[in-house]
Motif scaffolding. Structure first.
Motif, PDB file in Angstrom:
ATOM      1  N   SER A 208       0.848  -1.189   0.000  1.00  0.00           N
ATOM      2  CA  SER A 208       0.000   0.000   0.000  1.00  0.00           C
ATOM      3  C   SER A 208       0.886   1.242   0.000  1.00  0.00           C
ATOM      4  N   HIS A 209       0.798   1.999  -1.057  1.00  0.00           N
ATOM      5  CA  HIS A 209       1.595   3.228  -1.146  1.00  0.00           C
ATOM      6  C   HIS A 209       0.872   4.358  -0.418  1.00  0.00           C
ATOM      7  N   ALA A 210       1.653   5.234   0.180  1.00  0.00           N
ATOM      8  CA  ALA A 210       1.090   6.376   0.909  1.00  0.00           C
ATOM      9  C   ALA A 210       1.881   7.626   0.568  1.00  0.00           C
ATOM     10  N   PHE A 211       1.178   8.731   0.429  1.00  0.00           N
ATOM     11  CA  PHE A 211       1.800  10.030   0.184  1.00  0.00           C
ATOM     12  C   PHE A 211       1.519  10.920   1.383  1.00  0.00           C
ATOM     13  N   ILE A 212       2.572  11.270   2.113  1.00  0.00           N
ATOM     14  CA  ILE A 212       2.413  12.093   3.312  1.00  0.00           C
ATOM     15  C   ILE A 212       2.360  13.560   2.892  1.00  0.00           C
ATOM     16  N   ASN A 213       1.225  14.199   3.157  1.00  0.00           N
ATOM     17  CA  ASN A 213       1.046  15.586   2.764  1.00  0.00           C
ATOM     18  C   ASN A 213       1.712  16.562   3.723  1.00  0.00           C
ATOM     19  N   SER A 214       1.603  16.298   5.015  1.00  0.00           N
ATOM     20  CA  SER A 214       2.138  17.259   5.984  1.00  0.00           C
ATOM     21  C   SER A 214       2.278  16.601   7.341  1.00  0.00           C
TER      22      SER A 214
ATOM     23  N   TYR B 281       1.785   0.407  -8.332  1.00  0.00           N
ATOM     24  CA  TYR B 281       0.899   1.236  -7.525  1.00  0.00           C
ATOM     25  C   TYR B 281      -0.156   1.883  -8.414  1.00  0.00           C
ATOM     26  N   PHE B 282      -1.234   2.294  -7.801  1.00  0.00           N
ATOM     27  CA  PHE B 282      -2.255   3.066  -8.491  1.00  0.00           C
ATOM     28  C   PHE B 282      -1.876   4.540  -8.448  1.00  0.00           C
ATOM     29  N   GLU B 283      -2.098   5.243  -9.553  1.00  0.00           N
ATOM     30  CA  GLU B 283      -1.785   6.663  -9.614  1.00  0.00           C
ATOM     31  C   GLU B 283      -2.670   7.393  -8.598  1.00  0.00           C
ATOM     32  N   PRO B 284      -2.085   8.086  -7.614  1.00  0.00           N
ATOM     33  CA  PRO B 284      -2.891   8.615  -6.501  1.00  0.00           C
ATOM     34  C   PRO B 284      -3.840   9.743  -6.883  1.00  0.00           C
ATOM     35  N   ASN B 285      -3.427  10.636  -7.773  1.00  0.00           N
ATOM     36  CA  ASN B 285      -4.271  11.782  -8.092  1.00  0.00           C
ATOM     37  C   ASN B 285      -5.558  11.385  -8.799  1.00  0.00           C
ATOM     38  N   GLN B 286      -5.512  10.290  -9.548  1.00  0.00           N
ATOM     39  CA  GLN B 286      -6.692   9.825 -10.265  1.00  0.00           C
ATOM     40  C   GLN B 286      -7.576   8.919  -9.416  1.00  0.00           C
ATOM     41  N   ASN B 287      -7.060   8.501  -8.269  1.00  0.00           N
ATOM     42  CA  ASN B 287      -7.763   7.496  -7.475  1.00  0.00           C
ATOM     43  C   ASN B 287      -8.017   7.942  -6.044  1.00  0.00           C
ATOM     44  N   VAL B 288      -8.189   9.252  -5.855  1.00  0.00           N
ATOM     45  CA  VAL B 288      -8.521   9.804  -4.551  1.00  0.00           C
ATOM     46  C   VAL B 288      -9.725  10.719  -4.724  1.00  0.00           C
ATOM     47  N   GLU B 289     -10.532  10.848  -3.701  1.00  0.00           N
ATOM     48  CA  GLU B 289     -11.773  11.607  -3.794  1.00  0.00           C
ATOM     49  C   GLU B 289     -11.519  13.107  -3.957  1.00  0.00           C
ATOM     50  N   TRP B 290     -12.070  13.685  -5.020  1.00  0.00           N
ATOM     51  CA  TRP B 290     -12.043  15.134  -5.239  1.00  0.00           C
ATOM     52  C   TRP B 290     -10.663  15.749  -5.019  1.00  0.00           C
ATOM     53  N   ARG B 291      -9.638  15.163  -5.676  1.00  0.00           N
ATOM     54  CA  ARG B 291      -8.272  15.715  -5.635  1.00  0.00           C
ATOM     55  C   ARG B 291      -7.768  15.860  -4.201  1.00  0.00           C
ATOM     56  N   ASN B 292      -8.132  14.882  -3.374  1.00  0.00           N
ATOM     57  CA  ASN B 292      -7.680  14.838  -1.985  1.00  0.00           C
ATOM     58  C   ASN B 292      -8.175  16.043  -1.185  1.00  0.00           C
TER      59      ASN B 292
END
Length: 420
Positions: A65-71, A242-253
């Motif tokens: 599971s890939h994760a992108f830490i925003n802050s 991995y799945f491309e995160p920007n296309q697979n998250v609700e309303w652009r995160n």
């Protein structure tokens, strides 16, 4: 970076990266390349193994599971998180592995010591998307200098920020990420209304028309707003599919941005509102948001946040800034009987994360459902020349006389503030 949308307008794509962190959470030991019996297609983009899922219905489970830490925020003291607290928000693939009760090890360092603690997590948003918003929290040592986050043997050092302890106004209005933004009329209406009633807009930007961006920057220079550049998520040198995160998250995160705003101002603001640019609140009984919110909660002991419905409206928009008149705008406002699902205003100590409309981790029973006023919600204003946006016809909403109360002295003061 500027991308040409057409020959007349340019779109600015914000590429300001606070930091990019790839956290790989391997939940299946000895199964690095043993996928489920489902098949899927991979294609290579900039040396990244991206799983192709154009329909958004694919449910293959990846080994990682890939994760992108925003802050990541550090709180030397916090009313709700405790001493030397850490809180971070991320977008994480929660379909490949169950993230419902996931924990992270956090290693905190200062010049003399290191402490390892366990961060507990909670997710927000709908379950349908591959990635969901997650907030995790723990407590560490004082005088923090460095943080590492670890999960199942994979660790990464992450930069962090000190949470805010002062705010421009006691009420912060977190505006969800603006994408291909061009409706500057809504911004001018909202920013001056908020200023009149003691609110400060914290605006997340993804992409925006250049002239509109320059207008926003001028308002930021004058202290009306704070701009925050909501970065596009990108994994650096991934080694597994991995799945491309920007296309697979609700309303652009969007929930990630709202949670980030909450974590920023958690110790600084008295109230935080989570609105869109086209959600504008005019207080009914008091001259400021602060007084109005305090009065509502004082009359409802045991409650800790307010829920405002959104009433659909239309108004005639000016073509240029020189033609803009707040008085004329209000005169053209027309209300519908349609009140849609609302947005919340919270005491920040009551919330640790949020979704687009409210947090699923805070009981709705602790909210005050405010029947009046409602948010003035305007998605598709009418052009001054009478030209209609035909997508409005899909709503099948009838508009009539203005229902919301907007005081004459407020209209006059806002008009003067615009042209001062």
């Amino acid at each position: 970076m500027r991308w040409l949308v057409n020959h007349k307008q340019r779109l600015i794509i914000t590429v300001v990266f606070y930091f990019v962190v790839l956290l790989l959470i391997s939940m299946r030991k000895n199964s690095m390349y043993k996928y489920s019996t489902e098949t899927y297609t991979m294609y290579n983009i900039s040396s990244s193994l991206v799983v192709s899922d154009p329909t958004g219905t694919f449910r293959a489970k990846l080994p990682v599971s890939h994760a992108f830490i925003n802050s990541v925020y550090y709180y030397p003291t916090s009313k709700s998180l405790g001493e030397n607290a850490i809180a971070f928000t991320m977008a994480i693939d929660h379909h490949s592995n169950n993230m419902g009760h996931h924990t992270f090890n956090v290693l905190g360092y200062n010049s003399t010591n290191m402490i390892k603690s366990v961060a507990t997590a909670q997710t927000e948003g709908i379950s349908r998307c591959q990635y969901t918003t997650m907030m995790a929290r723990t407590n560490t040592l004082s005088r923090l200098e460095k943080i590492e986050i670890e999960s199942n043997g994979v660790s990464v050092e992450v930069p962090f920020k000190l949470a805010r302890y002062t705010a421009p106004k006691p009420v912060i209005i977190c505006i969800s990420p603006q994408f291909a933004a061009e409706q500057w009329q809504l911004f001018v209406m909202h920013v001056h209304a908020a200023n009149r009633f003691g609110g400060h807009l914290h605006i997340y930007l993804t992409s925006i028309i250049e002239s509109y961006f320059e207008l926003m920057k001028e308002y930021e220079r004058q202290g009306y707003i704070t701009l925050d550049y909501w970065l596009r998520m990108k994994f650096a040198n991934p080694r597994t599919p991995y799945f491309e995160p920007n296309q697979n998250v609700e309303w652009r995160n969007q929930a990630g941005a709202q949670t980030d705003c909450l974590l920023q101002y958690k110790e600084a603001a008295e109230y935080i509102a989570f609105f869109d640019m086209d959600d504008i609140l005019f207080p009914r009984d008091f001259p400021t948001y602060l007084e109005e919110f305090n009065a509502v909660l004082h009359a409802n002991p045991g409650k800790n946040y307010l829920f405002y419905g959104r009433r659909e409206h239309e108004f005639v928009k000016a073509s240029t800034l020189s033609e803009f008149s707040f008085t004329e705008l209000v005169q053209s406002l027309r209300s519908s009987q349609t009140v849609k699902r609302g947005k919340v205003v919270v005491r920040p100590e009551a919330y640790n994360s949020t979704w687009i409309h409210n947090s699923k981790h805070v009981s709705f029973a602790t909210s005050v459902q405010v029947s009046s006023p409602t948010l003035v919600h305007v998605q598709l204003p009418v052009d001054k020349n009478g030209k209609r946006n035909h997508s409005r016809d899909l709503w099948k909403i009838e508009f009539g006389p203005l229902i919301e109360k907007i005081r004459e002295d407020d209209i006059k003061a806002i008009e003067e503030d615009i042209y001062r």
